[in-house]
Design an enzyme around this catalytic site. Sequence first.
Site, PDB file in Angstrom:
ATOM      1  N   SER A 143     -22.182 -35.552 -42.881  1.00  0.00           N
ATOM      2  CA  SER A 143     -23.457 -36.117 -42.414  1.00  0.00           C
ATOM      3  C   SER A 143     -24.299 -36.422 -43.641  1.00  0.00           C
ATOM      4  O   SER A 143     -24.057 -35.851 -44.724  1.00  0.00           O
ATOM      5  CB  SER A 143     -24.172 -35.059 -41.557  1.00  0.00           C
ATOM      6  N   TYR A 156     -27.136 -26.445 -39.215  1.00  0.00           N
ATOM      7  CA  TYR A 156     -26.424 -27.727 -39.334  1.00  0.00           C
ATOM      8  C   TYR A 156     -26.361 -28.172 -40.794  1.00  0.00           C
ATOM      9  O   TYR A 156     -25.293 -28.560 -41.289  1.00  0.00           O
ATOM     10  CB  TYR A 156     -27.169 -28.768 -38.485  1.00  0.00           C
TER      11      TYR A 156
END
Length: 261
Positions: A143, A156
């Site tokens: 990401s 995350y």
Amino acid sequence: MFLKGKCALVTGSTSGIGLAYARAFAAEGANVVLSGFGDAAGIARTCEELAAASGGKAIHSPADLTRRSGVEEMMTLAADTFGGVDVLVNNAGMQHVAPIEEFPPEKWDAIIALNLTSAFDAARLAVPWMKAKGWGRIISTASAHSLTASPFKIAYVAAKHALAGYTKTLALELATCGVTVNCISPGYVWTPLVENQIPDTMKARNMTREQVINEVMLVRQPTRQFVLPEQVAAMALFLCRDEAAQITGANMSIDGGWTAE
Ligand code: NAD
């Protein structure tokens, strides 16, 4: 159909980016192992669609990949059906948005287990087959949050930064084995994972839905557009080609310019 006869296993591929990967691999002839949750009839239809596209087979593993035994079950199913996994895509992931004092420890555990530990276990079990064949591809959906941070996403961001380190380490270990290891780092892609974080972000930042979309999400991307799942899948497909044999240990950004700023 350059993936004819190969097995591509994509974790978390019943929706979103994972499903786009599965479709891209099937279009190039790969047998596909889908993974993830969802409506059984819908998943069965997707398997039929993938098999029709590839001219091969598509199967589904419903295993919960927050559990080590779930990853092992999924890899055993792949090995029993196809012999082993040639293209492993670590894509399953989840998100939780909250300030640290309110961040549930069990959410931390689940996010680290799914977004990071499942990738370790899947590679641990896939690599012997790849080494024996002298060819393999390991691709992880990291990401933009593997390179930069945002508040309220501690688990995350930590997991995605770790996946980038996982990628570099495995790439070095497998460099002479014909196996490349890379990660792809999308910015915001419009999928259920993004849509579902809007209510918590509205709460954490005291914003409206439109403000979250425009002032939290798209503001990060200079193009002011969401990335499309198919654009991410096209990069993964390229990484499987012989032309990409010298790309290993890389973190490929597809983020509308986010991490250029
Ligand atoms: P999504 O919610 O559409 O898909 C997630 C998939 O993971 C689904 O198939 C779901 O069933 C599966 N899954 C969830 N929990 C699972 C579990 N315990 N065991 C097995 N499977 C499980 O999400 P997405 O946006 O397509 O995300 C895919 C990946 O892309 C994730 O790793 C995410 O972090 C990453 N990513 C997404 C974006 C984005 O903006 N959407 C941006 C960067 C990275």
